[in-house]
Design a protein around this motif. Structure first.
Motif, PDB file in Angstrom:
ATOM      1  N   UNK A 172       0.871  -1.176   0.000  1.00  7.66           N
ATOM      2  CA  UNK A 172       0.000   0.000   0.000  1.00  7.66           C
ATOM      3  C   UNK A 172       0.902   1.218   0.000  1.00  7.66           C
ATOM      4  N   UNK A 173       0.405   2.301  -0.573  1.00  3.50           N
ATOM      5  CA  UNK A 173       1.251   3.485  -0.699  1.00  3.50           C
ATOM      6  C   UNK A 173       1.669   4.023   0.663  1.00  3.50           C
ATOM      7  N   UNK A 174       2.886   4.554   0.716  1.00  3.79           N
ATOM      8  CA  UNK A 174       3.351   5.209   1.940  1.00  3.79           C
ATOM      9  C   UNK A 174       3.159   6.725   1.849  1.00  3.79           C
ATOM     10  N   UNK A 175       2.456   7.136   0.799  1.00  6.84           N
ATOM     11  CA  UNK A 175       2.059   8.542   0.707  1.00  6.84           C
ATOM     12  C   UNK A 175       0.885   8.763   1.635  1.00  6.84           C
ATOM     13  N   UNK A 176       1.133   9.369   2.789  1.00  5.01           N
ATOM     14  CA  UNK A 176       0.102   9.462   3.823  1.00  5.01           C
ATOM     15  C   UNK A 176      -0.792  10.680   3.659  1.00  5.01           C
ATOM     16  N   UNK A 177      -0.539  11.488   2.624  1.00  9.18           N
ATOM     17  CA  UNK A 177      -1.348  12.672   2.391  1.00  9.18           C
ATOM     18  C   UNK A 177      -0.707  13.922   2.959  1.00  9.18           C
ATOM     19  N   UNK A 178      -1.343  15.063   2.710  1.00  9.83           N
ATOM     20  CA  UNK A 178      -0.832  16.361   3.176  1.00  9.83           C
ATOM     21  C   UNK A 178       0.584  16.610   2.666  1.00  9.83           C
ATOM     22  N   UNK A 179       0.861  16.128   1.436  1.00 12.08           N
ATOM     23  CA  UNK A 179       2.161  16.340   0.775  1.00 12.08           C
ATOM     24  C   UNK A 179       3.310  15.627   1.494  1.00 12.08           C
ATOM     25  N   UNK A 180       2.997  14.547   2.194  1.00 16.26           N
ATOM     26  CA  UNK A 180       4.017  13.815   2.962  1.00 16.26           C
ATOM     27  C   UNK A 180       4.061  12.352   2.508  1.00 16.26           C
ATOM     28  N   UNK A 230       5.818  16.387  -1.173  1.00 16.75           N
ATOM     29  CA  UNK A 230       6.909  17.366  -1.164  1.00 16.75           C
ATOM     30  C   UNK A 230       7.915  17.057  -0.050  1.00 16.75           C
ATOM     31  N   UNK A 231       7.455  16.441   1.008  1.00 16.10           N
ATOM     32  CA  UNK A 231       8.325  16.058   2.121  1.00 16.10           C
ATOM     33  C   UNK A 231       8.420  14.540   2.156  1.00 16.10           C
ATOM     34  N   UNK A 232       9.619  13.999   1.944  1.00 17.66           N
ATOM     35  CA  UNK A 232       9.814  12.548   1.904  1.00 17.66           C
ATOM     36  C   UNK A 232      10.767  12.144   3.016  1.00 17.66           C
ATOM     37  N   UNK A 233      10.296  11.267   3.882  1.00 17.57           N
ATOM     38  CA  UNK A 233      11.115  10.778   4.995  1.00 17.57           C
ATOM     39  C   UNK A 233      11.344   9.285   4.777  1.00 17.57           C
ATOM     40  N   UNK A 234      12.522   8.913   4.333  1.00 18.50           N
ATOM     41  CA  UNK A 234      12.838   7.509   4.089  1.00 18.50           C
ATOM     42  C   UNK A 234      13.395   6.897   5.369  1.00 18.50           C
ATOM     43  N   UNK A 235      12.658   5.937   5.923  1.00 18.74           N
ATOM     44  CA  UNK A 235      13.061   5.293   7.172  1.00 18.74           C
ATOM     45  C   UNK A 235      13.792   3.997   6.851  1.00 18.74           C
ATOM     46  N   UNK A 236      14.997   3.865   7.361  1.00 19.71           N
ATOM     47  CA  UNK A 236      15.815   2.667   7.146  1.00 19.71           C
ATOM     48  C   UNK A 236      16.056   1.987   8.482  1.00 19.71           C
ATOM     49  N   UNK A 237      15.963   0.663   8.480  1.00 19.87           N
ATOM     50  CA  UNK A 237      16.171  -0.086   9.728  1.00 19.87           C
ATOM     51  C   UNK A 237      16.876  -1.403   9.429  1.00 19.87           C
ATOM     52  N   UNK A 238      17.697  -1.873  10.354  1.00 21.29           N
ATOM     53  CA  UNK A 238      18.337  -3.185  10.171  1.00 21.29           C
ATOM     54  C   UNK A 238      17.283  -4.286  10.095  1.00 21.29           C
ATOM     55  N   UNK A 239      17.576  -5.344   9.390  1.00 28.34           N
ATOM     56  CA  UNK A 239      16.635  -6.456   9.264  1.00 28.34           C
ATOM     57  C   UNK A 239      16.347  -7.055  10.636  1.00 28.34           C
ATOM     58  N   UNK A 240      15.044  -7.252  10.905  1.00 32.40           N
ATOM     59  CA  UNK A 240      14.643  -7.828  12.185  1.00 32.40           C
ATOM     60  C   UNK A 240      14.703  -6.853  13.336  1.00 32.40           C
ATOM     61  N   UNK A 241      14.909  -5.577  13.031  1.00 32.18           N
ATOM     62  CA  UNK A 241      15.046  -4.594  14.110  1.00 32.18           C
ATOM     63  C   UNK A 241      13.722  -4.380  14.824  1.00 32.18           C
ATOM     64  N   UNK A 242      13.793  -4.107  16.042  1.00 29.44           N
ATOM     65  CA  UNK A 242      12.614  -3.777  16.833  1.00 29.44           C
ATOM     66  C   UNK A 242      13.071  -3.013  18.051  1.00 29.44           C
ATOM     67  N   UNK A 243      12.165  -2.625  18.918  1.00 27.11           N
ATOM     68  CA  UNK A 243      12.561  -2.011  20.172  1.00 27.11           C
ATOM     69  C   UNK A 243      12.472  -0.507  20.188  1.00 27.11           C
TER      70      UNK A 243
END
Length: 646
Positions: free
Chosen positions: A55-63, A98-111
């Motif tokens: 599903x799209x990660x475009x959450x609306x409000x130009x984000x 217009x505002x893009x926040x790319x979240x990167x995480x190690x595989x299996x990360x949690x916490x």
């Protein structure tokens, strides 16, 4: 970990020149790689694209908040990019990002870092924060904005907003497939809407780090209504009997005020749980492979069961005129018997396609349904008259129930394979896949595998199992009957119960017309004992059960007659250590007696009603096993449970 600490200043791009989502993901991932954040850029971008496909990660409000994990990422980070013209991100509200926040995480990360990631969603709900980010002139200023608006630990709001205008108490559950962005944005929006409406609201988040702010039984009991804004399975059985609004997680973000207003008025249907035994606290995202396989199997069996019951009962009724009255060549021929027998056979003919089709559907949605149906037909091609020539020409050996079972899971696997195989096609041809490519290639692969590879070994296993059971001496058959009968009462509708039932169904459906299966009879009588034992125990010792349970204890008589084992569940749940052993032992005895007395079932369901419609061979033996097992169960319950009250 603080949210601002996750932003990588040297990887920011405040003037993105990319024009598409895919290009932007690649640009930001490469920027991340340049600062040593990820070593396998292509692999990480592929994971980002897979997340977008859900599903799209475009959450609306130009984000937009694209996010994914990858094994080559050592620590969590956020890479920020800004576009002045906006990028088409297929957002929920149709606005370019217009505002893009790319979240990167190690595989299996949690916490802890996931909690910080969740707070990003809350920051972006603040219009002042968004405006400041659009106007920021440097990476340092971007981080300064985040520091200004991020939630400080000492400022954390109460998890439940107290009511100030009404006595309404609204609960909500939010969840998205990955549980990082949309989950918490929807939660924040709903909390804001509740505060605005002046009501008390509590929101449970089903995030990647687990369930946050879990709703308690007391919360649910006191709630006016519940909002479930989720794009994945969440615990629903706990809401049985309450007004529940079920909607998309996107509506939790963009229609929060409307949802809260409806919930305040209890403007929602009363939720009726199909399975009130659903395990509380189940983590749907991290289900084991076995649990997933069980759910897929149950989807097939639950859709198959009505066809099996209808077919079995019709065939049993046709025997009223004689065991061969449906055959025009037999002296006992009766046209009504032939008509009813034909209805039963046609209903039975649908059993294997429906079983395989809905297992495939559970795994791979509609494309899996088509391929699964074809696999179920190929498991016994003779069920369709048009395929008789094919059977004779190719000497296809039917593989029956087991073949259809394998075909259902195979159908899901085939569609998953085809989705990957055709992933290279342009988006403009996306609609061609489910209506043309998947059915054509899926059916071809299924046909080749079933006819050339699977049917023969599955048929050999089925025939071997049938021959083995037929060759078991009576005294050992009693052991088999005890085991399958006891299995029906151990978890009453759970995996152990369904394993015994599936075995009995497989045997009765592979038996010759009218022959029946003694294992199926043992399974059925074992499943009929628990509710009837509850009924007898309440008659014999009126104070054995709590006053609130006594009426339902008497209703268990009907449930036992109808082979609905689940009627005993509330009583087993009230004292499992004492109730379940008593019921399992008595069900096992009933199954053993059924075997000893030579009872066989021509149908896989029906209980007492199958008994009355000629569905049971040696009905007196079956009835005796049922009543003896039920009375034994009642006595054991009085002995085990009654001790506590003595």
């Amino acid at each position: 970990m603080r949210l601002s600490e996750l932003f990588i200043k040297d990887a920011m791009t405040l003037d993105l020149q990319s024009t598409t989502k895919e290009e932007t993901l690649s640009v930001l991932a490469n920027r991340f790689a340049q600062v040593g954040g990820v070593s396998d850029v292509e692999g990480y971008v592929e994971n980002l694209k897979k997340r977008e496909a859900q599903s799209t990660t475009g959450v609306g409000d130009e984000i937009a908040i694209p996010h994914a994990q990858h094994v080559s990422i050592q620590k969590p980070a956020i890479v920020f990019g800004r576009s002045s013209q906006g990028i088409n991100w297929e957002s929920f509200d149709g606005q370019p990002a217009k505002l893009v926040f790319m979240i990167a995480a190690p595989e299996g990360a949690g916490g802890e870092h996931l909690k910080a990631l969740a707070s990003l969603s809350k920051v972006l709900m603040n219009m002042d924060a968004k405006t400041a980010l659009l106007n920021a002139q440097s990476p340092e200023e971007v981080i300064s904005v985040i520091e200004q608006f991020e939630e400080k630990p000492e400022e954390a709001p109460e998890m439940v907003e107290e009511a100030s205008k009404t006595d309404a108490y609204v609960l909500a559950v939010t969840a998205c497939p990955t549980g990082i962005a949309h989950t918490f944005m929807a939660a924040e929006k709903l909390e804001q809407a509740g505060k605005k409406a002046g009501i008390k609201i509590k929101v449970e988040t089903n995030g990647q780090g687990g369930i946050g702010n879990r709703l308690t039984a007391k919360d649910i009991e006191e709630a006016t209504a519940i909002i479930v804004a989720a794009d994945k399975n969440v615990e629903m059985a706990r809401f049985n009997g309450k007004p529940v609004i079920v909607t998309k997680v996107a509506d939790g973000i963009h229609k929060a005020d409307e949802l809260v207003e409806r919930a305040m008025k209890a403007d929602a249907p009363i939720y009726k749980a199909e399975d009130i035994r659903e395990t509380m606290g189940q983590d749907v995202v991290n289900e084991s492979l076995g649990r997933k396989a069980y759910k897929h199997l149950m989807n097939g069996i639950s859709h198959m069961l009505p066809f099996v019951v209808a077919g079995g009962i019709f065939i049993a009724i046709s025997f009223f005129w004689g065991i061969n009255a449906f055959d025009p060549k037999d002296a006992s021929y009766n046209v009504a018997a032939q008509f009813i027998f034909t209805l039963g056979k046609l209903s039975f003919a649908m059993m294997l396609p429906v079983l395989a089709g809905f297992i495939g559907h559970s795994i791979a949605d509609r494309p899996g349904l088509v391929v699964g149906f074809m696999g179920g037909i190929l498991a016994n091609p003779g069920v369709l008259s048009d395929s008789n020539g094919l059977v004779e020409a190719s000497h296809i050996q039917p593989s029956g129930f087991l073949g259809a079972l394998v075909a259902g899971f195979l159908a899901g696997g085939i569609i998953i394979f085809l989705r990957k195989a055709f992933a290279w096609l342009p988006k403009s041809l996306e609609g061609l896949k489910p209506i043309f490519l998947f059915p054509i290639f899926g059916t071809l692969i299924m046909g080749l595998l079933m006819i050339l590879v699977l049917n023969a070994p599955m048929a050999a296993i089925t025939n071997g199992l049938t021959t083995f059971i037929d060759s078991i001496p009576t005294e050992l058959k009693m052991v088999v009957g005890f085991v399958v009968g006891g299995m029906m009462a151990i978890d009453m509708g759970g995996p152990i119960n369904k394993a015994a039932y599936a075995t009995g169904t497989a045997l009765v459906t592979t038996a010759a017309a009218g022959a029946g299966s003694d294992v199926m009879a043992a399974v059925m009588v074992g499943g009929m004992v628990p509710p009837m034992a509850i009924f007898f125990s309440a008659l014999i010792k009126k104070d054995l059960w709590e006053e609130s349970q006594r009426d339902s204890a008497l209703v268990n008589c009907v449930m036992g007659m109808a082979f609905i084992t689940e009627g005993a569940i509330p009583f087993a749940a009230s004292n499992p250590a004492k109730v379940i052993p008593a019921l399992a032992l008595s069900s096992g005895v009933a199954g053993a007696l059924s075997m000893l007395l030579g009872a066989s079932s021509r149908v896989p369901h029906g209980g007492f009603f199958a008994l009355m419609t000629n569905g049971i061979i040696n009905p007196f033996g079956f009835f005796a096993a049922w009543i003896i097992g039920s009375l034994l169960g009642a006595i054991l319950l009085i002995v085990f449970v009654g001790k506590k009250k003595a």
